[in-house]
Design a protein around this motif. Structure first.
Motif, PDB file in Angstrom:
ATOM      1  N   UNK A 149      12.928  39.358 -43.235  1.00 41.65           N
ATOM      2  CA  UNK A 149      12.177  37.862 -43.303  1.00 41.65           C
ATOM      3  C   UNK A 149      12.384  37.155 -44.171  1.00 41.65           C
ATOM      4  N   UNK A 150      12.321  38.333 -45.631  1.00 40.32           N
ATOM      5  CA  UNK A 150      12.186  36.994 -46.610  1.00 40.32           C
ATOM      6  C   UNK A 150      12.808  36.453 -47.139  1.00 40.32           C
ATOM      7  N   UNK A 151      14.092  36.347 -46.297  1.00 37.18           N
ATOM      8  CA  UNK A 151      14.599  34.705 -46.623  1.00 37.18           C
ATOM      9  C   UNK A 151      13.797  33.297 -45.892  1.00 37.18           C
ATOM     10  N   UNK A 208      13.265  30.680 -35.953  1.00 39.26           N
ATOM     11  CA  UNK A 208      14.449  31.622 -36.404  1.00 39.26           C
ATOM     12  C   UNK A 208      14.923  30.075 -37.115  1.00 39.26           C
ATOM     13  N   UNK A 209      14.739  28.685 -37.193  1.00 42.26           N
ATOM     14  CA  UNK A 209      15.278  27.373 -37.674  1.00 42.26           C
ATOM     15  C   UNK A 209      14.422  27.135 -38.454  1.00 42.26           C
ATOM     16  N   UNK A 210      13.667  28.120 -39.222  1.00 45.20           N
ATOM     17  CA  UNK A 210      13.010  27.932 -41.225  1.00 45.20           C
ATOM     18  C   UNK A 210      13.539  28.754 -41.964  1.00 45.20           C
ATOM     19  N   UNK A 211      15.036  29.796 -41.540  1.00 40.22           N
ATOM     20  CA  UNK A 211      14.867  30.559 -42.458  1.00 40.22           C
ATOM     21  C   UNK A 211      16.227  29.399 -43.163  1.00 40.22           C
ATOM     22  N   UNK A 212      16.857  28.556 -43.612  1.00 35.27           N
ATOM     23  CA  UNK A 212      17.308  28.035 -44.541  1.00 35.27           C
ATOM     24  C   UNK A 212      17.427  26.839 -44.955  1.00 35.27           C
ATOM     25  N   UNK A 213      15.264  26.936 -44.547  1.00 34.61           N
ATOM     26  CA  UNK A 213      14.622  25.179 -45.460  1.00 34.61           C
ATOM     27  C   UNK A 213      13.911  25.868 -46.410  1.00 34.61           C
ATOM     28  N   UNK A 214      14.445  25.433 -47.637  1.00 33.40           N
ATOM     29  CA  UNK A 214      13.564  25.427 -48.828  1.00 33.40           C
ATOM     30  C   UNK A 214      13.721  26.803 -49.398  1.00 33.40           C
ATOM     31  N   UNK A 222       9.701  36.760 -53.096  1.00 33.08           N
ATOM     32  CA  UNK A 222      11.214  37.966 -52.873  1.00 33.08           C
ATOM     33  C   UNK A 222      12.209  36.851 -53.150  1.00 33.08           C
ATOM     34  N   UNK A 223      11.845  36.261 -53.932  1.00 36.71           N
ATOM     35  CA  UNK A 223      13.210  34.912 -53.683  1.00 36.71           C
ATOM     36  C   UNK A 223      14.533  35.317 -53.753  1.00 36.71           C
ATOM     37  N   UNK A 224      14.722  36.670 -55.366  1.00 37.42           N
ATOM     38  CA  UNK A 224      15.848  37.165 -55.795  1.00 37.42           C
ATOM     39  C   UNK A 224      16.317  37.905 -54.257  1.00 37.42           C
ATOM     40  N   UNK A 225      15.930  38.782 -53.689  1.00 37.36           N
ATOM     41  CA  UNK A 225      16.085  39.480 -52.469  1.00 37.36           C
ATOM     42  C   UNK A 225      16.712  38.699 -51.115  1.00 37.36           C
ATOM     43  N   UNK A 226      15.283  37.879 -51.071  1.00 37.86           N
ATOM     44  CA  UNK A 226      15.844  37.209 -50.049  1.00 37.86           C
ATOM     45  C   UNK A 226      16.867  35.981 -49.896  1.00 37.86           C
ATOM     46  N   UNK A 227      17.202  35.087 -51.307  1.00 34.98           N
ATOM     47  CA  UNK A 227      18.458  34.785 -51.058  1.00 34.98           C
ATOM     48  C   UNK A 227      19.781  35.304 -51.026  1.00 34.98           C
ATOM     49  N   UNK A 228      20.096  36.711 -51.759  1.00 36.84           N
ATOM     50  CA  UNK A 228      20.855  37.301 -51.617  1.00 36.84           C
ATOM     51  C   UNK A 228      20.988  37.495 -49.748  1.00 36.84           C
ATOM     52  N   UNK A 229      19.621  37.935 -49.242  1.00 37.46           N
ATOM     53  CA  UNK A 229      20.597  37.963 -47.784  1.00 37.46           C
ATOM     54  C   UNK A 229      20.494  37.065 -47.238  1.00 37.46           C
ATOM     55  N   UNK A 230      20.065  35.847 -47.591  1.00 32.64           N
ATOM     56  CA  UNK A 230      20.059  34.736 -46.988  1.00 32.64           C
ATOM     57  C   UNK A 230      21.852  33.911 -46.852  1.00 32.64           C
TER      58      UNK A 230
END
Length: 350
Positions: A144-146, A157-163, A169-177
């Motif tokens: 959910x950190x994405x 789920x549609x929020x996952x690639x917005x912004x 948690x940006x570094x972790x979230x971007x790795x998972x994204x």
């Protein structure tokens, strides 16, 4: 690291259990960890043949898998080493990629580059190795950190690639994204079945209770039990942030439901619509630990992360039938009981 008598008893009548995972050959990365060890136990109970990857110098008898070591196949290998991973994955039906480098808010907010690198590099190699080994099914365990900090709740789920992901948690979230995106590409280009699970905050027995890296529930449990009589319970932030917490057994059930029934390359939340404020959570932990004599001190100089984070579970319910079953109060009691047992056995410290 905790050892011995930690895993749930494993039934030996595997052949009498008829379900999707019966007879499947499954590789679990991160299988010696918090969620991974629960996952391995569940798969064994459901009749799967399980291979667990461990770091090169890790001894399985010194992990949570010690009691079931004879029931699994263990391979010591670096996930980044594609040539070594390919023969490990040959002939497997599934890869469940649970491995992750994680930490609490304070740790994550100070180590974005490290979190990005440590989570993305092995994931890229693992998926490519799975492709080369012709593994048909691969679960991306995202997070959910994405989601961005201003995601509308309950989060769809549609929020996952917005912004960008929420900044703490940006570094972790971007790795998972990025792992999610890679899974979408590989599913489309190579025809692999790659379901994507986006789990929300996990907790339960075997969680990380180390001060430097623990998440909110283990941190609060330790602080409660360590506090002097009528002392204070330190809580990061204002206490107003909202979280939905998923007990480890539900977490595993959700991941397996997404793997079995989820679409390829299309993320599904694994979470709950039930939520609490961090203030309410602190009070519940005080009750679970028997430390209602404490008073709460909110340290607003510390990060508190995304202010509102709980899942829209419609997609999971409709596509997979998954819903959480364990209440927060029950899960907290189980977690406190486990932690006290580990302390009494000398495997963990308050």
């Amino acid at each position: 690291m905790p050892v011995n008598a930690l895993a749930k008893p494993i039934r030996k009548d595997y052949n009498n259990i008829m379900n999707y995972w019966q007879g499947k050959k499954v590789v679990v990365t991160g299988g010696a960890g918090f969620i991974g060890s629960h996952m391995v136990e569940r798969l064994l109970r459901e009749g799967a043949s399980v291979t667990v990857t461990l770091r090169q110098r890790m001894d399985v008898t010194q992990t949570y898998l010690a009691p079931i070591a004879r029931d699994i196949h263990v391979v010591n290998v670096r996930l980044e080493d594609e040539p070594s991973m390919v023969p490990v994955l040959k002939g497997q039906d599934w890869v469940l990629n649970i491995a992750a480098h994680m930490g609490g808010l304070l740790y994550s907010s100070k180590n974005h580059a490290y979190m990005f690198y440590e989570n993305l590099r092995p994931a890229i190699s693992m998926m490519e190795a799975a492709r080369l080994a012709e593994v048909p099914n691969y679960l991306v365990c995202s997070t959910a950190c994405v989601y961005p900090g201003d995601a509308e709740t309950p989060i769809k789920e549609t929020e996952g690639f917005r912004s960008f992901p929420q900044e703490t948690n940006e570094g972790y979230g971007m790795a998972k994204r990025t792992q999610e995106y890679m899974g979408m590409l590989y599913a489309k280009r190579y025809g692999m079945h790659i379901p994507i699970a986006r789990p929300f905050n996990a907790y339960g027995p075997r969680d990380d209770f180390h001060f430097d890296t623990s998440h909110v529930i283990p941190a609060l449990i330790r602080r409660c039990l360590a506090a002097p009589q009528s002392g204070e319970l330190l809580v990061y932030g204002t206490g107003n942030a909202i979280r939905a917490l998923v007990y480890c057994d539900d977490f595993v059930s959700g991941l397996l439901a997404v793997a079995e029934k989820g679409p390829s390359g299309d993320p599904i939340n694994v979470g709950t619509g039930d939520y609490v404020t961090i203030r309410e959570l602190a009070e519940k932990v005080m009750t679970a630990t028997g430390r209602t004599d404490l008073y709460i001190h909110f340290d607003t100089s510390k990060p508190e992360g995304q202010m509102r984070r709980y899942a829209d579970t419609t997609k999971a319910r409709e596509m997979t039938g998954f819903e959480c079953k364990v209440s927060l109060d029950e899960g907290l009691r189980n977690t406190v009981e486990w932690f006290k047992g580990e302390v009494a056995a000398g495997r963990l410290q308050i």
